[in-house]
Design an enzyme around this catalytic site. Structure first.
Site, short mmCIF file in Angstrom:
data_model
loop_
_atom_site.label_atom_id
_atom_site.label_comp_id
_atom_site.label_asym_id
_atom_site.label_seq_id
_atom_site.Cartn_x
_atom_site.Cartn_y
_atom_site.Cartn_z
N SER A 118 5.16 -30.83 -10.63
CA SER A 118 3.76 -31.23 -10.66
C SER A 118 3.56 -32.41 -9.74
CB SER A 118 3.36 -31.60 -12.08
OG SER A 118 3.95 -32.84 -12.43
N LYS A 119 2.33 -32.85 -9.65
CA LYS A 119 2.01 -33.93 -8.72
C LYS A 119 2.88 -35.16 -8.94
CE LYS A 119 -0.50 -31.58 -10.99
NZ LYS A 119 -0.19 -31.33 -12.40
N ARG A 120 3.30 -35.34 -10.18
CA ARG A 120 4.14 -36.50 -10.48
C ARG A 120 5.42 -36.51 -9.64
NH1 ARG A 120 6.69 -36.49 -14.75
NH2 ARG A 120 6.39 -34.31 -15.30
N HIS A 121 5.85 -35.34 -9.24
CA HIS A 121 7.09 -35.25 -8.49
C HIS A 121 6.90 -35.44 -7.00
CE1 HIS A 121 7.81 -32.86 -12.21
NE2 HIS A 121 8.86 -33.63 -12.22
N GLY A 122 5.70 -35.88 -6.61
CA GLY A 122 5.47 -36.05 -5.18
C GLY A 122 4.76 -34.84 -4.62
#
Length: 493
Positions: free
Chosen positions: A263-267
């Site tokens: 997800s976006k959290r992972h870049g």
RNA sequence: GGCCCCAUGGUCAAGCGGUUAAGACACCGGCCUUUCACGCCGGUAUCAGGGGUUCGAAUCCCCUUGGGGUCACCA
């Protein structure tokens, strides 16, 4: 290897599809699904269809559809039918196929296999909560299933727009024949009657996907594992409609470093983002293919053609894969090194254009630009790295403590003097600059290290980096002299 | 929580009853080199745990544990 699959493949022409919903840019996971479908189609001489699942009116946007198409094209994935290219089974946007779904829904209702549901969101929410508390299976219990004709008419008269639910047969077992997982069994009692058409008149995914796949003649559905649990619902639809289901292949998900779904959290999660960072499409595709699929040989750097020639669902892994940026970086570097200088010059242009050095590179001229590219090539992990490398060429040195230390060594002043005195009026070639340094060493009798290191420190302010002759020949003598002057200020006394 | 999927080094993974358990990335060491990077050579490191089945299990079965997915008028 091969076994049963191969036979099916030979008997019927393979037709696969990639059906993204245009609610965002093309995700890395979606790209891999598209890629596997593409590879499968090409490997077996089949066809690939691209269609848009845009029945979520709230979130779908045409711009995303365009963006997804652009990403697919950039990756080198092409298709035979669907969006943009058209075909005999269009339209290829679900919102434009509404009448087809409506017709089939009406038919199911007429045959008593589906029914209108007038429950409100609140009622449904309440039911869910209760079931959850009682530790029961959360599902719709069919409140509206047995409404009489009068009751239905009454509610319709009140202006309530119903959703349509499929009546799921109780006590049934649905078997998903999955090419990567084998047979997966689900019991119909765990799913409840689900909605096939929303009150806005548009079909839900589980309904539309079945009709589209059937009408478009899809033979194999290759998609992410998150769809596996929905497949029995789709099988119920196939059954009600009297359609024969295709073969399925559920590919496991791509996880982030923390083993959670990417997800976006992972870049960066979208293809566009990787493109912007300067990853080459060949590299991204290669990397994505390796996430879940293993080639037979030991070679892992593969072109799209290599992959087409060897792709097989038999070698697709069942377990989820963690996205490893280190490996992507490595693969990208390999592709950068494979490029010719002139290819790399072109590939780099857009990245240079948006850097602060655009004008100065422009002024260099083609030959020196080529020299520069040759010099930095091995230092690029991705194309966007060109910016930092350009800084070394064009910005005044910002001496690191290590560089200052080198400059303060005994005798460095003489080295700089000697260099300055002997600098020719101009260099235009790498070899000239290289020869100059060699001659300098030979004639002055300095140890090589006592020449290269101090000069590097003087010229760049750094104690590491690309080969000096590249820098010098791109700069020319005047700039070299100017930098020597600058460096003198760092000398002791 | 119910249902479903999955489980080989830090990561991607090969392996489909008998192997010294491949390979790649990362990491570590060496070589090359004016430095770093590149390149080359070498090294550390894996079958989640427990039961079975079998002459023999990473491979087959069961349980446990762990991770993930799904249960929407989203796809």
């Amino acid at each position: 290897m091969g076994g049963g699959n191969e036979e099916v493949v030979k008997m019927t022409k393979v037709k696969v599809r990639f059906a993204p919903s245009p609610t965002g840019p093309l995700h890395i996971g979606g790209a891999r699904s598209a890629l596997f479908n593409f590879l499968y189609a090409r490997r077996y001489g089949g066809e690939l269809v691209i269609r848009s699942e845009d029945t979520d009116v709230e979130r779908s946007r045409r711009e995303y559809e365009d963006e997804i198409i652009e990403s697919l094209e950039w990756l080198g994935i092409n298709w035979d039918e669907g969006l943009k290219v058209g075909g005999a089974n269009g339209p290829y946007r679900q919102t434009e196929r509404a009448d087809m779904y409506q017709e089939l829904v009406d038919d199911l209702v007429d045959r008593g296999l589906a029914y209108p549901c007038f429950c409100t969101e609140e009622e449904l929410e309440e039911e869910r909560k209760q079931l959850l508390e009682q530790g029961e299976i959360v599902r719709y219990r069919g409140r509206c299933r047995n409404l009489s004709e009068e009751e239905r008419r009454a509610r319709l008269a009140q202006g309530i727009k119903p959703a349509i639910r499929l009546q799921v047969p109780p006590g049934r077992v649905y078997v998903v024949e999955d090419l990567v997982r084998g047979n997966v069994v689900f019991e119909s009692d765990t799913m409840g009657d689900f909605i096939i058409m929303k009150s806005d008149g548009l079909p839900t995914y589980n309904f539309a996907v079945v009709i589209d796949d059937h009408l478009m003649g899809i033979t194999h559905v290759i998609r992410a594992e998150e769809h596996l649990s929905n497949t029995p619902r789709q099988l119920a639809v196939y059954e009600a409609l009297g359609f024969t289901p295709p073969k399925f292949a559920h590919v496991s998900l791509i996880l982030g470093k923390d083993r959670q779904k990417m997800s976006k959290r992972h870049g960066a999660t979208s293809v566009i983002q990787y493109r912007q960072r300067g990853y080459l499409s060949e590299a991204l595709v290669n990397f994505l293919a390796l996430l879940g699929w293993a080639p037979e040989g030991e070679e892992e750097i593969l072109t799209l053609d290599d992959m087409i020639n060897s792709f097989s669902l038999d070698r697709v892994a069942k377990n989820p894969a963690v996205f490893d940026i280190d490996k992507l970086n490595y693969i990208n570097q390999q592709y950068i090194k494979q490029k010719t200088i002139s290819e790399l010059k072109e590939a780099l242009r857009p990245f240079i254009a948006e850097s602060p050095y655009a004008d100065r590179v422009q002024k260099l001229g083609e030959d020196k630009y080529g020299l520069l590219v040759e010099g930095i090539r091995d230092y690029l992990v991705c194309l966007a790295d060109v910016k930092e490398n350009l800084s070394i060429f064009f910005d005044d040195p910002d001496y690191t403590p290590e560089a200052v230390e080198v400059l303060r060594q005994e005798g460095v002043g003489q080295v700089l003097d000697a260099c300055q005195e002997r600098l020719p009026d101009s260099f235009t070639q790498f070899d000239e600059a290289k020869k100059f340094l060699k001659t300098l060493i030979k004639e002055t009798g300095f140890r090589p290290k006592m020449v290269y290191m101090p000069l590097r420190a003087a010229f760049t302010g750094l104690t590491r980096g690309l080969e000096l002759p590249y820098l010098m020949s791109v700069w020319g003598s005047d700039e070299c002299r100017r930098r020597l002057e600058l460096a003198r200020q760092q000398l002791p006394g």
